[in-house]
Design an enzyme around this catalytic site. Structure first.
Site, mmCIF file in Angstrom:
data_model
loop_
_atom_site.group_PDB
_atom_site.id
_atom_site.type_symbol
_atom_site.label_atom_id
_atom_site.label_comp_id
_atom_site.label_asym_id
_atom_site.label_seq_id
_atom_site.Cartn_x
_atom_site.Cartn_y
_atom_site.Cartn_z
ATOM 1 C CG ASN A 68 -32.245 26.391 -36.618
ATOM 2 O OD1 ASN A 68 -32.377 26.601 -35.419
ATOM 3 N ND2 ASN A 68 -31.617 27.229 -37.424
ATOM 4 C CG HIS A 104 -53.326 7.891 -41.351
ATOM 5 N ND1 HIS A 104 -53.229 7.093 -40.242
ATOM 6 C CD2 HIS A 104 -52.691 9.056 -41.025
ATOM 7 C CE1 HIS A 104 -52.586 7.737 -39.289
ATOM 8 N NE2 HIS A 104 -52.250 8.936 -39.743
ATOM 9 N N GLY A 151 -37.401 26.992 -43.706
ATOM 10 C CA GLY A 151 -38.253 26.948 -42.525
ATOM 11 C C GLY A 151 -39.710 26.652 -42.803
ATOM 12 C CB THR A 180 -47.157 16.720 -52.533
ATOM 13 O OG1 THR A 180 -47.052 17.438 -53.762
ATOM 14 C CG2 THR A 180 -47.782 17.599 -51.458
ATOM 15 C CE LYS A 181 -47.636 15.376 -58.214
ATOM 16 N NZ LYS A 181 -48.558 14.537 -57.953
#
Length: 188
Positions: free
Chosen positions: A87, A117, A144, A167-168
């Site tokens: 979307n 990084h 969203g 994050t996992k």
């Protein structure tokens, strides 16, 4: 023949590399030119949009669609199965592979960050970076404004709630949401 890897080879391998390399700069510029054409196209120019996506996206199945605006680093590291829909206003930092299964629905403002990084400030100060691939299974719905972090896998048939920061890894067949994103309940 030289055994030294190019910056692009290092990038694709998930090793530290320098994005300022002329080859990578040129490839990002090419992707930005294509995304500008896509983003500037009229909604009824479906053939034009399909031809731009054919040049931009690495590999895509049937019924692949992106609603502009859309942004990515290279495009060629994006692989998608059949019936994948992005979307409005999605971003894919595809320095390493971002692989989407079939029937994946991606809501507005979703961001895929395969780029990352070094955590050591001295190493980060060299401006070297690297990437970790992202994988999304089949039949996934990503709500969203979610952020999919480097190296994450999302299992098939799972749902990621709006506004989540993944994050996992998320297993198959669950609803997961939050920051950080956690499993809320099973779907089976």
């Amino acid at each position: 023949m030289s055994s030294l890897k190019s910056e692009k080879e290092k990038m694709l391998a998930g090793e530290l590399y320098f994005a300022s390399d002329p080859e990578l700069v040129a490839e990002r510029l090419h992707a930005r030119q294509l995304t500008k054409q896509l983003n500037d196209s009229n909604p009824d120019e479906t053939e034009l949009r399909e031809s731009i996506l054919a040049k931009l996206i690495g590999k895509k199945g049937k019924n692949f669609w992106i609603e502009p605006p859309f942004f990515c680093d290279y495009g060629y590291n994006i692989t998608a199965g059949d019936d994948v829909f992005f979307n409005f206003n999605c971003i894919v930092l595809d320095v390493t592979p971002v692989t989407l299964g079939s029937r994946v629905m991606i809501a507005p403002n979703v961001q895929f960050y395969a780029a990352t990084h070094p955590t050591d400030f001295k190493e980060r100060g060299t401006l070297a970076e690297y990437g970790k691939p992202i994988t999304v299974g089949d039949d996934v719905w990503i709500g969203g404004s979610s952020v999919i972090c480097p190296g994450v896998s999302i299992g098939s048939r799972s749902i990621i709630g709006a506004g989540s920061v993944v994050t996992k890894d998320i297993p198959d067949d669950v609803i997961a949401a939050g920051n950080p994103c956690k499993v809320i309940r099973s779907l089976v």
